[in-house]
Structures are given as structure tokens and as C-alpha cells.
Design an enzyme around this catalytic site. Structure first.
Site, PDB file in Angstrom:
ATOM      1  N   CYS A 149       2.816   6.760  -2.273  1.00 47.65           N
ATOM      2  CA  CYS A 149       2.648   6.262  -0.916  1.00 47.65           C
ATOM      3  C   CYS A 149       4.026   5.876  -0.381  1.00 47.65           C
ATOM      4  O   CYS A 149       4.542   4.798  -0.676  1.00 47.65           O
ATOM      5  CB  CYS A 149       1.707   5.060  -0.912  1.00 47.65           C
ATOM      6  SG  CYS A 149       1.369   4.460   0.753  1.00 47.65           S
ATOM      7  N   LEU A 150       4.617   6.801   0.340  1.00 43.95           N
ATOM      8  CA  LEU A 150       5.923   6.591   0.962  1.00 43.95           C
ATOM      9  C   LEU A 150       5.811   7.160   2.368  1.00 43.95           C
ATOM     10  O   LEU A 150       5.544   8.352   2.539  1.00 43.95           O
ATOM     11  CB  LEU A 150       7.016   7.296   0.155  1.00 43.95           C
ATOM     12  CG  LEU A 150       8.456   7.113   0.598  1.00 43.95           C
ATOM     13  CD1 LEU A 150       8.875   5.646   0.525  1.00 43.95           C
ATOM     14  CD2 LEU A 150       9.386   7.957  -0.249  1.00 43.95           C
TER      15      LEU A 150
END
Length: 193
Positions: free
Chosen positions: A112-113
Site C-alpha cells: 500500500c503505497l
């Protein structure tokens, strides 16, 4: 004008065949941009890039990150990158190959970036992604988690989070299940191989 390009292309093909060489594969715009990005990489000393399929396959590579500060200090985390032929108009697919207890990385290795999702723009590059991944280890983000349990522990009890990270990184632990502030961490093995 179109005929001129066809004539030039035919002349080039004839020259290649006359030299006995195999026809040269044209690179896609994504490959050209990726080649430029890789040649301009300015990685932290604690990050390395490798090409498991050889340098001919630039579109698939791995990045190793060894954080030199924070909760994950001393660990080594391997990420695989799969780059689309339409890069940079589409963000690379990045997976963490190392199991890690982290609020922004789930047990399947999904990351999750924001710059790999909704905030991706073609002006961003591989260097930006690697620095973003590195930053996830020096400053985990509990506000945008994939692993909600780890995020809750980080947010509500940073000391327990640090303890969970250390135990997970020490080896022998394949998973950590947390509910609220309670974590079920399997005991460490008595002997190490």
C-alpha cells in the site's frame, strides 16, 4: 511521407540481413523510459537492484531494501517489480517477496503505497518508488493500512508494535495474528538452523 518511412525501414532490414545478424527487436516506449530510469538511479546505500532474468529483461527486476533506521533496522526486504510496456503511463506492479509484519504490506506481499495507485503520474519514476518503499520501513503509515491489525497496534501501542516487528524479523515466525492490542505470536524455536 509514409512511403519514405517504409523505404527506410526496408533498407534497414536489408542491411541487417546482409550483415548476417538477426533482426533487432524494437524497444517499446516503456522499455526505453525504464532503461533511462534505471541508468539514472540514485539509490540509498542500503538498496540494491538485481535482474534475475538477466539484463535483457529490464521489465522484471528485484529491489532489496535494508533499512538503516526505524523499527525494521537490520532486516532485508525483497521486492519484485513488473513493469508494463505502457510504462510510465501505468505504475509498475510491486510485490514484497519477504513476509513482514507491516501495516502497509499484507501477507500476500501487496504493498500500500499511494504512488503505486491513485497518485501515480507519468513524471514519477523507479527511483521515486524505491524511495517510497524505503520510507515505508523508516516511517510505517498506520493511516492507510493493508494490514489493519498491525496498523492498530502501531497507532495504539508503538512499543508492542516494535516488539512484534523484532520477533517477526528474528526468524521462525511465519505469521502474527492480532486482534486489537493482543497479538498471538508463535514461540520462537529453541534452536536455529
Amino acid at each position: 511521407m509514409i512511403r519514405l518511412f517504409k523505404v527506410k525501414e526496408k533498407q534497414r532490414e536489408q542491411a541487417e540481413n546482409a550483415n548476417g545478424g538477426a533482426p533487432i527487436k524494437k524497444q517499446t516506449a516503456g522499455e526505453l523510459r525504464l532503461h533511462k530510469d534505471i541508468s539514472e538511479l540514485n539509490l540509498p546505500k542500503s538498496c540494491t537492484i538485481t535482474f534475475p532474468n538477466g539484463k535483457d529483461d529490464l521489465m522484471n527486476f528485484e529491489v532489496s531494501i535494508r533499512p538503516d533506521e526505524g523499527y525494521y533496522f537490520g532486516g532485508t526486504f525483497l521486492f519484485s517489480f513488473q513493469v508494463s510496456p505502457i510504462y510510465p503511463h501505468e505504475a509498475p506492479k510491486v510485490k514484497c517477496k519477504t513476509k513482514v509484519y507491516h501495516p502497509n504490506i499484507d501477507l500476500e506481499g501487496n504493498v500500500c503505497l499511494n504512488i503505486l495507485r491513485e497518485d501515480w503520474k507519468p513524471v514519477l519514476n523507479i527511483n521515486t518508488i524505491i524511495y517510497g518503499l524505503y520510507h515505508l520501513f523508516t516511517e510505517p503509515n498506520s493511516e492507510d493500512p493493508l494490514n489493519h491489525d498491525a496498523a492498530a497496534v502501531l497507532r495504539d501501542n508503538p512499543k508492542m508494535f516494535e516488539s512484534n516487528v523484532r520477533r517477526a524479523m528474528s526468524g521462525g515466525i511465519d505469521w502474527i495474528v492480532c486482534t486489537g492490542l493482543e497479538c498471538d505470536i508463535p514461540p520462537l524455536p529453541v534452536s536455529f538452523r
